[in-house]
Structure formats: structure tokens, C-alpha cells
Design a protein around this motif. Structure first.
Motif, mmCIF file in Angstrom:
data_model
loop_
_atom_site.group_PDB
_atom_site.id
_atom_site.type_symbol
_atom_site.label_atom_id
_atom_site.label_comp_id
_atom_site.label_asym_id
_atom_site.label_seq_id
_atom_site.Cartn_x
_atom_site.Cartn_y
_atom_site.Cartn_z
ATOM 1 N N CYS A 118 22.247 3.082 -37.245
ATOM 2 C CA CYS A 118 21.083 3.543 -36.482
ATOM 3 C C CYS A 118 20.409 4.732 -37.165
ATOM 4 O O CYS A 118 19.181 4.818 -37.191
ATOM 5 C CB CYS A 118 21.487 3.904 -35.057
ATOM 6 S SG CYS A 118 21.760 2.491 -33.991
ATOM 7 N N CYS A 171 11.890 3.539 -34.222
ATOM 8 C CA CYS A 171 12.539 4.842 -34.021
ATOM 9 C C CYS A 171 13.101 4.951 -32.606
ATOM 10 O O CYS A 171 14.216 5.444 -32.406
ATOM 11 C CB CYS A 171 11.544 5.974 -34.280
ATOM 12 S SG CYS A 171 11.135 6.199 -36.019
ATOM 13 N N THR A 172 12.361 4.456 -31.628
ATOM 14 C CA THR A 172 12.824 4.506 -30.240
ATOM 15 C C THR A 172 14.076 3.669 -30.041
ATOM 16 O O THR A 172 15.037 4.111 -29.403
ATOM 17 C CB THR A 172 11.708 4.023 -29.297
ATOM 18 O OG1 THR A 172 10.545 4.816 -29.518
ATOM 19 C CG2 THR A 172 12.125 4.109 -27.850
ATOM 20 N N VAL A 173 14.079 2.467 -30.596
ATOM 21 C CA VAL A 173 15.251 1.599 -30.479
ATOM 22 C C VAL A 173 16.455 2.239 -31.171
ATOM 23 O O VAL A 173 17.580 2.186 -30.661
ATOM 24 C CB VAL A 173 14.941 0.201 -31.063
ATOM 25 C CG1 VAL A 173 16.195 -0.631 -31.205
ATOM 26 C CG2 VAL A 173 13.926 -0.515 -30.195
ATOM 27 N N CYS A 174 16.226 2.857 -32.307
ATOM 28 C CA CYS A 174 17.321 3.522 -33.021
ATOM 29 C C CYS A 174 17.886 4.689 -32.230
ATOM 30 O O CYS A 174 19.103 4.891 -32.196
ATOM 31 C CB CYS A 174 16.853 3.986 -34.393
ATOM 32 S SG CYS A 174 16.596 2.638 -35.547
ATOM 33 N N VAL A 175 17.038 5.442 -31.570
ATOM 34 C CA VAL A 175 17.516 6.564 -30.762
ATOM 35 C C VAL A 175 18.342 6.044 -29.582
ATOM 36 O O VAL A 175 19.393 6.603 -29.256
ATOM 37 C CB VAL A 175 16.336 7.447 -30.289
ATOM 38 C CG1 VAL A 175 16.760 8.415 -29.212
ATOM 39 C CG2 VAL A 175 15.740 8.196 -31.474
ATOM 40 N N LEU A 176 17.883 4.961 -28.956
ATOM 41 C CA LEU A 176 18.666 4.368 -27.865
ATOM 42 C C LEU A 176 20.013 3.857 -28.381
ATOM 43 O O LEU A 176 21.047 4.069 -27.737
ATOM 44 C CB LEU A 176 17.890 3.226 -27.218
ATOM 45 C CG LEU A 176 16.691 3.632 -26.370
ATOM 46 C CD1 LEU A 176 15.919 2.405 -25.924
ATOM 47 C CD2 LEU A 176 17.113 4.458 -25.189
ATOM 48 N N GLY A 177 19.998 3.204 -29.532
ATOM 49 C CA GLY A 177 21.249 2.726 -30.129
ATOM 50 C C GLY A 177 22.184 3.873 -30.470
ATOM 51 O O GLY A 177 23.396 3.771 -30.288
ATOM 52 N N GLY A 229 22.367 6.725 -28.911
ATOM 53 C CA GLY A 229 22.938 7.225 -27.662
ATOM 54 C C GLY A 229 24.076 6.355 -27.161
ATOM 55 O O GLY A 229 25.149 6.857 -26.797
ATOM 56 N N ILE A 230 23.867 5.056 -27.163
ATOM 57 C CA ILE A 230 24.895 4.136 -26.667
ATOM 58 C C ILE A 230 26.113 4.144 -27.583
ATOM 59 O O ILE A 230 27.256 4.245 -27.132
ATOM 60 C CB ILE A 230 24.307 2.719 -26.526
ATOM 61 C CG1 ILE A 230 23.263 2.707 -25.411
ATOM 62 C CG2 ILE A 230 25.400 1.700 -26.249
ATOM 63 C CD1 ILE A 230 22.433 1.456 -25.351
#
Length: 153
Positions: A60, A112-118, A120-121
Motif C-alpha cells: 500500500c 491514494c484514497t484506496v491505499c490509505v484505507l488499505g 489502515g486495515i
């Protein structure tokens, strides 16, 4: 006939008691080894999951860097086009033919948003699994009690 039946019943009961006694002896001798193997398995499995989540975190981060650079390059290209076309750094919205993408590519921001969510999880997964590894390593009896309680539920 009653004596034969009583003797047969006594024989079956004594054999059952002997088998139960030998079974209990076997279990008492094997339980420490079974518990050690269970702890080792849970330790290795939690460690493997922690390594997997750590790999996801690294992936990520690399994807975030990739999308961020693509967005930054796109913004730089927009600025070059603007300077070449209009001769200044002022952006005239009326002359802008790239109005939707003036602040960068949508795909870059979405990536970038998807990577930040990934991040976090996967980061939560790393901490949870490392917590299990530390608990098994430092307090195996507590882990076993909690594991037995979860089995009893």
C-alpha cells in the motif's frame, strides 16, 4: 446362569475401568506435548498473518507513492501546459479546457484514497497479530485460558 452373568459383567466393568485408567494415563502424559504444539502452531500462524499484513502495508505504501507521483506529475504537466499556453502562472478558469482535472487526476486521488484505507486495515491487522504473538510469547498460560474460554463458547 446368574453367576456367569455377574462374572461377565464384572469382567467388562474391570476391563472398562482399566481402559479408562490407561486412557487417563496416556492423556496425562501427552497433554503437555499437545499444549506445546498448540502454542507453537498459534505462534507461527499469528506470525505468518502478521507478516502477510506487513507485506500488504508495504504494498500500500508503494502504491500510494506511485499514485501520488502520478498525480504530482499530472499537476506539473498541467502547469507546463498553462504556462506554455497562457504565458503565466495565473489560471484563468474561462480559458481552461481541462476544467475537471485542474487539481490532478481523479484516478491518482482515488488510488491514494484506496491505499490509505488499505494501510489502515492492514495496519490494524499487523497490530492484532503482533499482539497475539507477544501474548503467546510472554503469557502463554493466559493465552491458553482465553483460547479454552473461546472454545467453550
Amino acid at each position: 446362569m446368574n453367576d456367569q452373568l455377574s462374572q461377565a459383567l464384572a469382567s467388562v466393568i474391570s476391563q472398562g475401568a482399566g481402559a479408562l485408567s490407561s486412557g487417563i494415563t496416556f492423556l496425562q502424559s501427552e497433554i503437555p506435548d499437545v499444549i506445546a504444539q498448540l502454542l507453537l502452531w498459534k505462534l507461527v500462524w499469528s506470525g505468518a498473518k502478521a507478516i502477510f499484513f506487513l507485506a500488504v502495508v508495504i504494498a500500500c505504501l508503494r502504491l500510494f507513492k506511485f499514485f501520488y507521483q502520478k498525480t504530482a506529475l499530472y499537476n506539473e504537466a498541467c502547469a507546463r501546459i498553462k504556462r506554455a499556453k497562457y504565458g503565466s502562472d495565473e489560471w484563468d478558469a474561462a480559458k481552461n479546457d481541462m476544467d475537471v482535472y485542474e487539481d490532478g487526476s481523479i484516478a491518482g486521488y482515488l488510488g491514494c484514497t484506496v491505499c490509505v484505507l488499505g494501510l489502515g486495515i492492514a495496519g490494524f491487522g499487523v497490530f492484532a497479530q503482533v499482539g497475539n504473538v507477544i501474548q503467546i510469547w510472554l503469557a502463554p498460560k493466559i493465552y491458553l485460558i482465553e483460547y479454552a474460554a473461546s472454545l467453550a463458547k
